[in-house]
Scaffold this motif. Structure first.
Motif, PDB file in Angstrom:
ATOM      1  N   UNK A  76      38.839  23.455 -61.217  1.00 10.71           N
ATOM      2  CA  UNK A  76      39.062  24.336 -60.075  1.00 10.71           C
ATOM      3  C   UNK A  76      38.909  25.758 -60.596  1.00 10.71           C
ATOM      4  N   UNK A  77      38.046  26.513 -59.967  1.00  6.58           N
ATOM      5  CA  UNK A  77      37.775  27.865 -60.444  1.00  6.58           C
ATOM      6  C   UNK A  77      38.215  28.907 -59.426  1.00  6.58           C
ATOM      7  N   UNK A  78      38.608  30.086 -59.920  1.00  7.80           N
ATOM      8  CA  UNK A  78      39.226  31.055 -59.016  1.00  7.80           C
ATOM      9  C   UNK A  78      38.271  31.760 -58.052  1.00  7.80           C
ATOM     10  N   UNK A  79      37.062  32.113 -58.498  1.00  3.71           N
ATOM     11  CA  UNK A  79      36.276  33.040 -57.695  1.00  3.71           C
ATOM     12  C   UNK A  79      35.107  32.400 -56.955  1.00  3.71           C
ATOM     13  N   UNK A  80      34.677  33.051 -55.891  1.00  2.00           N
ATOM     14  CA  UNK A  80      33.501  32.609 -55.143  1.00  2.00           C
ATOM     15  C   UNK A  80      32.278  32.691 -56.066  1.00  2.00           C
ATOM     16  N   UNK A  81      31.507  31.605 -56.199  1.00  3.26           N
ATOM     17  CA  UNK A  81      30.320  31.641 -57.064  1.00  3.26           C
ATOM     18  C   UNK A  81      29.283  32.629 -56.497  1.00  3.26           C
ATOM     19  N   UNK A  82      28.354  33.102 -57.348  1.00  5.35           N
ATOM     20  CA  UNK A  82      27.305  33.988 -56.849  1.00  5.35           C
ATOM     21  C   UNK A  82      26.388  33.239 -55.868  1.00  5.35           C
ATOM     22  N   UNK A  83      25.671  33.971 -55.014  1.00 12.29           N
ATOM     23  CA  UNK A  83      24.856  33.332 -53.977  1.00 12.29           C
ATOM     24  C   UNK A  83      23.951  32.208 -54.488  1.00 12.29           C
ATOM     25  N   UNK A  84      23.252  32.436 -55.616  1.00 13.12           N
ATOM     26  CA  UNK A  84      22.337  31.372 -56.080  1.00 13.12           C
ATOM     27  C   UNK A  84      23.102  30.097 -56.423  1.00 13.12           C
ATOM     28  N   UNK A  85      24.366  30.244 -56.854  1.00 13.51           N
ATOM     29  CA  UNK A  85      25.128  29.063 -57.258  1.00 13.51           C
ATOM     30  C   UNK A  85      25.703  28.312 -56.059  1.00 13.51           C
ATOM     31  N   UNK A  86      25.603  28.905 -54.886  1.00 12.15           N
ATOM     32  CA  UNK A  86      26.077  28.226 -53.671  1.00 12.15           C
ATOM     33  C   UNK A  86      24.927  27.573 -52.926  1.00 12.15           C
ATOM     34  N   UNK A  87      23.732  27.777 -53.430  1.00  7.46           N
ATOM     35  CA  UNK A  87      22.518  27.347 -52.743  1.00  7.46           C
ATOM     36  C   UNK A  87      21.995  26.080 -53.408  1.00  7.46           C
ATOM     37  N   UNK A  88      22.012  24.980 -52.662  1.00  8.00           N
ATOM     38  CA  UNK A  88      21.601  23.697 -53.245  1.00  8.00           C
ATOM     39  C   UNK A  88      20.200  23.765 -53.824  1.00  8.00           C
ATOM     40  N   UNK A  89      19.337  24.603 -53.244  1.00  7.67           N
ATOM     41  CA  UNK A  89      17.947  24.622 -53.711  1.00  7.67           C
ATOM     42  C   UNK A  89      17.789  25.388 -55.025  1.00  7.67           C
ATOM     43  N   UNK A  90      18.765  26.209 -55.378  1.00  4.85           N
ATOM     44  CA  UNK A  90      18.625  26.949 -56.631  1.00  4.85           C
ATOM     45  C   UNK A  90      19.656  26.561 -57.696  1.00  4.85           C
ATOM     46  N   UNK A  91      20.566  25.711 -57.330  1.00  2.48           N
ATOM     47  CA  UNK A  91      21.620  25.393 -58.309  1.00  2.48           C
ATOM     48  C   UNK A  91      22.240  24.015 -58.137  1.00  2.48           C
ATOM     49  N   UNK A  92      21.988  23.312 -57.043  1.00  6.61           N
ATOM     50  CA  UNK A  92      22.687  22.064 -56.720  1.00  6.61           C
ATOM     51  C   UNK A  92      24.179  22.271 -56.429  1.00  6.61           C
ATOM     52  N   UNK A  93      24.575  23.504 -56.176  1.00  6.63           N
ATOM     53  CA  UNK A  93      25.931  23.757 -55.676  1.00  6.63           C
ATOM     54  C   UNK A  93      27.054  23.542 -56.683  1.00  6.63           C
ATOM     55  N   UNK A  94      28.265  23.475 -56.161  1.00  8.22           N
ATOM     56  CA  UNK A  94      29.455  23.404 -57.019  1.00  8.22           C
ATOM     57  C   UNK A  94      29.489  22.160 -57.898  1.00  8.22           C
TER      58      UNK A  94
END
Lengths: 343, 343, 343, 343
Positions: free
Chosen positions: B156-174
């Motif tokens: 469990x992490x404290x902060x909102x991830x950067x936009x690319x890390x929330x985007x399934x197409x660029x990171x596969x998400x959390x």
């Protein structure tokens, strides 16, 4: 079928209420059938709260008019000897709150009165009935940490004691009122009597809380030497404000045992990472020793039913008083004092 | 005398700074001699902060103009494959942050490029170097809790991830960015590959934080079945706000092992009995894994010095990516997905 | 003066003995005046142990010959519906052990019989009366961690369940017998009904312990989605051998709450530095929930005295049974199952 | 670019090896370039282990033949003064292990030699660099627990000290060798000098381990009064066998702070319900203070680089020696001793 034990509660204040509640709520084999307090208002309040009909402003009146098997004495220390002796002489079994009495002569009078009248006597060192402390005792006795070498014990209480408990002439002060438990518990776990005590005291909060009693202290550390050669340390802080704190550590030739905790619940909360994790603390002594208070009164009831000597004897209470007297002498005279000097 | 290893740091953001600081402060055998970042401002800030003179806006330029033994790649996931392959083909050893890559084809390309060019490859699963986790692994391997049956892991992490890390197409998400660690750690401790995964996800905070990415989730629980027959569960919450939380529990046929804690320090404070006891929490991931980050880079340096394969291989990174792909498919199709469907 | 409640204990086995002991030792306001068990030997043993004179091999006989206000039903699950309905129809208040019944039709029959005959009904989810769990509930309700997002719960028990409890046709297996508590507790703390469940199961110890029941499992992880959108995970391991383990964690929008502990005492022992520090574990469920068992029966007694609905209702019991049915269907069909499919 | 600091390590035994390893493995800015030990065998072993080429059997020879900026002195206490003064007079910065020296005259000579020759002086109280202790200090300074009233500190070590460390004439015994740390740490956290000390000692294991040194003790409890009026208690047990134990508690007017733990890892194992839960303990002092040892040497290196006074001064070392002298006098004369009697 076991006999139900009828109890006269002496003292209708906070400790009297605690034990009355324990008996009413959790102990089918005992019942408070009479209540004694010199202050009619408190007497009636507590009587109403716990449904105790027979109420008296003196033990003499109670003994005269009510029928019971035992007394539980919860009044201030300077009243203990008179009440306990009177009850014992009337053939009543005696549960007596700590500290046992003001001095050793009083302790002896109580012990003698009980013995001569066939009254059982139990001193209110409930720590011996706490699941953690009693398990520790069993394991030490079984040799788990080897021969005890060094023990530490602390009792830190949150609130300012009542005036009589801050007055050396009516209570022997915090060493008696707060740290009697530690004097008893260290002797119990070390399985040895204290031989010498040295006390340092300090007064940090007295002035700001309007206490001007002579020789008042709110912090103390006692250094103990036991007959076994073992060492001990006791700390007392009252009022400590942060909660109720009663813990021990004991080191034997083979290892260490750490007993007790400040944590009141297995509940940890994190809602602010700047603060961190938060766990409830024991706020007051009844929180910490809830089960111990049930079990010590249950033990008293069962000791009467079975006619067996309670685990915490007058002798135990007497040793704690001796420690108090020697400790007080130590800080007043600024030197280590042997227990033999006061016994 | 051991050879000093010269490193080119790729990515000058927070992870690049973390590893640069580790090398500068704590690892005499390695040195960051070149820094690459596409953004000149960050490049110069970080270069100045750590005294790295050679700075480049592309790896190609760095390879052309600077001399180094290895790269540490800390850029976003969608850039990993190109950078890692380029470095490997230039004969540089590769430390690659997790998640390894976007898909298995990329993983294979990286693994192949390293193998063909004699480049060592280590994936940034630092949890394997943490004193608590690595001791757990050793003890499980030694049979202390018997054959593993069931494992739980959470990040469990404290902060909102950067936009690319929330985007399934660029990171596969959390599941990739946050919980890759758990996919790796559960497989490592269970000593078995995952065979089937089922994922439930939820989005509780996205709207209030202005996230409208498709299929975004901030809470997830994965249910795993391993090839061994064992079971697993992983939870991910990000942003969780309360701190950084990475813990595991594993149950074997003989017993349980509980790994990790939320407590950042052995320091407990009580100043208010209504609040209770307070202990500092890990505020951010570098707090929790301070020593693990030192040891994983030390291990990479030593693997190069000794020419031995690093402990955390491309194969390990590839399995975590496979878990991510199957898990994402599971929540999108609302059914359990076998790893074999994506491999 | 409050009315004393007379109870007929149905089932003289380990749970029947537990509740009989609680009433005898700690609850002055209730008394076991009749005992029912189909097996005369156990009936007499338990009757002797707790001094219960009136003993019957059927509830019918008990109802006919003894006078009591309420029943406590502690027999196997497949007997619950018949006994509870019979007691309710005789106007007796019903304390019914979990799991409530075999299916929802049985639950409905019990609820209806109690309602129509003015009988109070309480289900034996004692976890709701545990000091740690109930404090957690209060604090969550007060908003301390914000809206609940994700909950985890586990129950791992030490011993192999009896044959009927391993047989899906007579008990619905471990999900019902062991993890009913978690199904109830997660729904309670999340303040939301489960909407979907997915279950993975494993059988690690069955063969070596001679269990050949069809579809037997000793490990399971359930993945839950709640109507609120929240997520949940439950793990069950039985027999786990290492002790009795019941803990929860819940994450809200504002923070985390960790509930319960494996540690039975605040006692830590170190006698061997190769081993480390040792703390007693809860060995069996009565150790962990000693106070909760007292308080749940006290609550039942007081609900009768005050004629108020007990906190844990038939509806609560019914939801746990629905979770069991959906979960079992899930692992048999290897797919997530909506609660609406079984309700 | 910061200057690299060259160090001559004096003493090639266990502490010399510890600091040599710290510098080699973790501190790029410092390097051990010379090694001094009177015993050639140990000199060469340690020199080989850490790759130190320049080796000398006396500091004089080292000063003559090697070039370095600073010394780290790790030899027995009775050698400290001569070595420190010689190094200072040669213009070398001095890191000196605790206890600083045998008496106050020696302390003064060292302090004077450093001052007159522009040599920085740091005493090896690494506890001040431990993350837990230093965070505690910061928070106390920030007023979190209010004015300190009472402090407790303990150091219990596992192994029998070497013969010179048991001999009052060459080391001042355990109070110096083991509990110097506590004398320093209590003074540091209380922010007040000790004013009076009373010591009780005991000898439980000496005979069975063949120790017949006069006045030898393996257990001690010191009772302290500070100039501020605050109280303190220190316990020392060595050999304690069960592990390495260094913890503190401090109570201020507002609350309590508990510092340190016996637990070496966040790893809990349960494999036997009769035993309970097991957690690794700190086995030896380097385990407990791993990070503190890195940070204290890093601080010494940085103090030289920046030409700033190290945090732990000669004055700090001198106060600990004064506490040792007064404490020893106390137990020999069986009375409380004021610090002013020895200063």
């Amino acid at each position: 079928m076991t006999q139900k034990i009828n109890v006269c509660m002496i003292g209708a204040g906070r400790v009297g209420k605690l034990h009355s509640g324990t008996l009413k709520r959790y102990l089918p084999d005992g019942e408070v059938v009479a209540l004694v307090d010199t202050q009619p208002e408190i007497l009636n309040q507590t009587g109403d709260e716990f449904g105790i009909e027979a109420r008296f402003t003196s033990l003499e009146e109670g003994l005269d008019k009510a029928d019971f098997d035992a007394v539980i004495i919860t009044t201030p220390t300077f009243t203990h000897k008179e009440l306990a002796v009177m009850a014992a002489e009337a053939g009543k079994h005696v549960f007596l709150e700590k500290p046992m009495a003001m001095d050793l002569e009083e302790c002896d009078a109580i012990i003698q009165a009980c013995e001569q009248n066939g009254a059982l006597l139990q001193i209110g060192f409930m720590r011996r009935f706490d699941p953690d402390f009693s398990l520790a005792f069993e394991r030490i006795q079984a040799g788990e940490i080897g021969e005890p070498m060094l023990v530490k014990s602390l009792t830190h209480g949150p609130g300012l004691p009542p005036p009589w408990a801050r007055d050396l002439s009516r209570s022997n002060g915090n060493l008696a009122e707060v740290n009697s438990h530690d004097l008893d518990a260290t002797r119990w776990l070390m399985d040895s009597n204290p031989a010498r005590i040295y006390l340092e005291v300090a007064n940090f909060k007295g002035e700001e809380r309007g206490v001007d009693t002579e020789n008042y202290y709110d912090n103390m550390i006692a250094n103990l030497k036991f007959e076994s050669g073992g060492l001990g340390s006791i700390s007392g802080v009252c009022p400590c404000d942060y909660g109720y704190d009663a813990r021990m550590e004991i080191i034997g030739k083979k290892g260490i045992m750490i007993i007790g905790s400040l944590e009141n619940n297995a509940l940890t909360v994190g809602v602010d990472r700047d603060t961190g994790l938060v766990t409830p603390i024991f706020r007051r002594w009844p929180d910490r020793f809830e089960m111990a208070y049930i079990k010590e009164i249950e033990h008293f009831i069962q000791s009467i039913q079975r006619d067996t000597q309670p685990k915490v004897s007058g002798e135990d209470g007497r040793w704690a008083v001796a420690g108090v007297l020697a400790g007080t002498k130590s800080f007043l005279e600024e030197r280590p004092v042997k227990l033999s000097e006061v016994m």
